[in-house]
Scaffold this active site. Sequence first.
Site, PDB file in Angstrom:
ATOM      1  N   GLY A   1      91.656 -23.567  48.428  1.00  0.00           N
ATOM      2  CA  GLY A   1      92.533 -23.576  49.447  1.00  0.00           C
ATOM      3  C   GLY A   1      93.826 -23.114  48.875  1.00  0.00           C
ATOM      4  N   GLY A   2      94.488 -23.714  47.626  1.00  0.00           N
ATOM      5  CA  GLY A   2      95.636 -23.176  47.076  1.00  0.00           C
ATOM      6  C   GLY A   2      95.694 -23.871  45.689  1.00  0.00           C
ATOM      7  CG  MET A   3      95.820 -23.337  40.927  1.00  0.00           C
ATOM      8  SD  MET A   3      95.549 -25.006  40.933  1.00  0.00           S
ATOM      9  CE  MET A   3      96.579 -25.418  39.610  1.00  0.00           C
ATOM     10  CD  GLU A   4      98.997 -27.733  41.942  1.00  0.00           C
ATOM     11  OE1 GLU A   4      98.433 -28.781  41.219  1.00  0.00           O
ATOM     12  OE2 GLU A   4      97.931 -27.313  42.750  1.00  0.00           O
ATOM     13  CG  ASN A   5      98.867 -21.004  39.517  1.00  0.00           C
ATOM     14  OD1 ASN A   5      98.353 -22.174  38.533  1.00  0.00           O
ATOM     15  ND2 ASN A   5      97.985 -20.478  40.148  1.00  0.00           N
TER      16      ASN A   5
ATOM     17  CG  HIS B   1      99.216 -30.285  48.981  1.00  0.00           C
ATOM     18  ND1 HIS B   1      98.900 -31.433  49.226  1.00  0.00           N
ATOM     19  CD2 HIS B   1      98.529 -29.977  48.009  1.00  0.00           C
ATOM     20  CE1 HIS B   1      98.313 -32.082  48.163  1.00  0.00           C
ATOM     21  NE2 HIS B   1      98.035 -30.925  47.396  1.00  0.00           N
ATOM     22  CD  GLU B   2      98.723 -26.060  47.107  1.00  0.00           C
ATOM     23  OE1 GLU B   2      99.000 -26.304  45.973  1.00  0.00           O
ATOM     24  OE2 GLU B   2      97.811 -26.280  47.765  1.00  0.00           O
TER      25      GLU B   2
ATOM     26  CG  HIS C   1     101.097 -29.913  43.551  1.00  0.00           C
ATOM     27  ND1 HIS C   1     100.727 -30.940  43.293  1.00  0.00           N
ATOM     28  CD2 HIS C   1     100.123 -29.454  44.486  1.00  0.00           C
ATOM     29  CE1 HIS C   1      99.644 -31.591  43.621  1.00  0.00           C
ATOM     30  NE2 HIS C   1      99.245 -30.475  44.333  1.00  0.00           N
TER      31      HIS C   1
ATOM     32  CD  GLU D   1      96.544 -32.963  44.215  1.00  0.00           C
ATOM     33  OE1 GLU D   1      97.273 -32.953  45.158  1.00  0.00           O
ATOM     34  OE2 GLU D   1      96.760 -32.000  43.511  1.00  0.00           O
TER      35      GLU D   1
ATOM     36  CG  ASP E   1      87.094 -28.965  37.055  1.00  0.00           C
ATOM     37  OD1 ASP E   1      88.114 -29.312  37.386  1.00  0.00           O
ATOM     38  OD2 ASP E   1      87.011 -27.617  36.609  1.00  0.00           O
TER      39      ASP E   1
ATOM     40  CE1 TYR F   1      94.632 -32.928  46.921  1.00  0.00           C
ATOM     41  CE2 TYR F   1      92.590 -33.966  45.728  1.00  0.00           C
ATOM     42  CZ  TYR F   1      93.465 -32.761  45.844  1.00  0.00           C
ATOM     43  OH  TYR F   1      93.232 -31.864  45.051  1.00  0.00           O
TER      44      TYR F   1
END
Length: 637
Positions: free
Chosen positions: A283-287, A310-311, A314, A333, A391, A399
């Site tokens: 869905g997303g990656m908070e880089n 949400h991102e 982070h 999370e 993983d 969460y």
Amino acid sequence: MAAVREAAVREAAVRDAASASSAGAWSLQHLHLSLRVAFAAAGAGRLQGTARLELRCEREGAGALTLDAHPSLCVRRAALLPGPAGGPEQEPLRAESGPFATYGSALRIALPRAPRPGQRLTLCIDYEAGGGPGVCWLTPEQTAGKQKPYMYTQGQAVLNRSFFPCFDTPSVKFTYSATVKVPEGFMAVMSATSWEKQKDNTFVFKMSQPIPSYLIALVVGDIVSAEVGPRSRVWAEPCLIEAAKKEYDGVIEEFLAVGEKLFGPYVWGRYDILFMPPSFPFGGMENPCLTFVTPCLLAGDRSLVDVIIHEISHSWFGNLVTNATWGEFWLNEGFTMYAQRRISTEVYGSAYTCLEAATGRALLRQHMDNTGEDHPLNKLRVVIEPGVNPDDTYNETPYEKGYCFVSYLAHLVGDQSKFDAFLQAYVNRFKFQSITADDTLGFFLEYFPELKEKGVDSIPGFEFDRWLNTPGWPPYLPDLSPGEQLMRPAEELAELWAADSLDMEAIEAVDITAWRTYQLVYFLDQVLQKSPLPEGNVERLSKMYPKISKAQNAELRLRWCQIILKNNLEAEFSKVKDFLHSQGKQKYTLPLYRAMWGGSEATRALAMETFSATAPQLHVNVQNYVKKILGLEVAED
């Protein structure tokens, strides 16, 4: 005090069972990557790289240096650069790769002399990479534009060791810089605070804030950008950029401003969003500075823009204050879920936020029903044994159970503004650090001495130790009753549609035109639970609500497709096929294949037909998960 704290964090690095590295004996001050990216005609391309690590010895007797690496990463040469610890010239070093776990290897580098504590040295490693799990190469078919290949990296949790040799543990933070040379006609972007394009299609990046290795990210593709706020732009393939700009123009700044009001300054400079190709499985990656998101968020009507909260959250919880090991992922999370819902409450009100939280609670219930409540992964402090890939421990617990624990801490305080102030103080106290739950809870009790005096950490049934170390359903659930004003009408409407004879007068009296995404999702979840509906009801529902049956919103499309399959509505099977052709997000793809495979002969045939047509555009991990569902052979790595 700061030195003691840093020493504790360094000790935590030693206890990270998912890292082969000698991170406890060394700190990494700065990493510089020089990369040359080359695409191949088919399959994985190649990265030629040089990693320069500026290290500081932290312990007596730190002889050999061990880094995390991967069998797919080939070291060509290692050397000690001239400087205080090295000689006047580069000194070649012996580097040997040894086994560690299925997800990585140990790169041992012999040093010519035993370093002294406090001594600094600079190590240079020439390597080649590209075939490992952290570096993803997409064919043109897997992109939105279908014209050019694309490459991206995904670091979380332990994948960046196949991108560059490093201390691949969240307990170690460092600044980084990079120069990246890419082929003509391609653009490079990274999770960095600054970047510039130089001649020869070379890009230069700097991240001036310390981050853990998993947050370093690179994309090379045919991508362009558009400004959508004073410190935000969207990036996407040219065919998606207009849709991305229209959807997010002016939106991000509001969320950032509320986040800053609640949690303190946003320290990362820019907040950009990169819309990934449709095959992106997450869905997303908070880089930091550059969140990667699924193009499924481009619903066309801004109905999914709140997902980005949400991102954004982070930026404080996860990126600024980070879990020291993956066994305490809830620190990233659980706090982010709480922060997301605080921002959402400020922007959208408590009723809507409680409704969204109720859908999250339902996912936790579903997960615990599937695994059994006493499964060891249903603890907040997970013991990740040596050899276990972090993983593989991923699930809803950190969460949603994490959210419940943070909500319980707020409940103990009993005053929202006081708890908001605590969160600001917590971020300020631990910013740029990696911490454990003991640090978090110790600071909570230090900040609220009156609660410490009351012994709130050991109230029977709600002991902090029980929250962390006992699997099972959360001992405390936050009150979501404000959401009932939105849930009740949805439940009543679902009841009406599940009746043997439809009361059309009552149905037509309910106006759903103003319902937002999560109210519609809640309604469809209720309909799905009651499915299969009596003969003809789903067809009537489909005609009555084109807002649902013809939605572009991916959350609604997923549920509508599940309803189609559960009711074996062959007339609308094409919608399932279209949705699976349009994207490859794991969260949407796997449930639909499970539903097809668990359904009728017709839905099983649909599964096989759809998979054979879409497999090439899916991420390899998602391909393999679908093959398992369909009972097909999975190729070994």
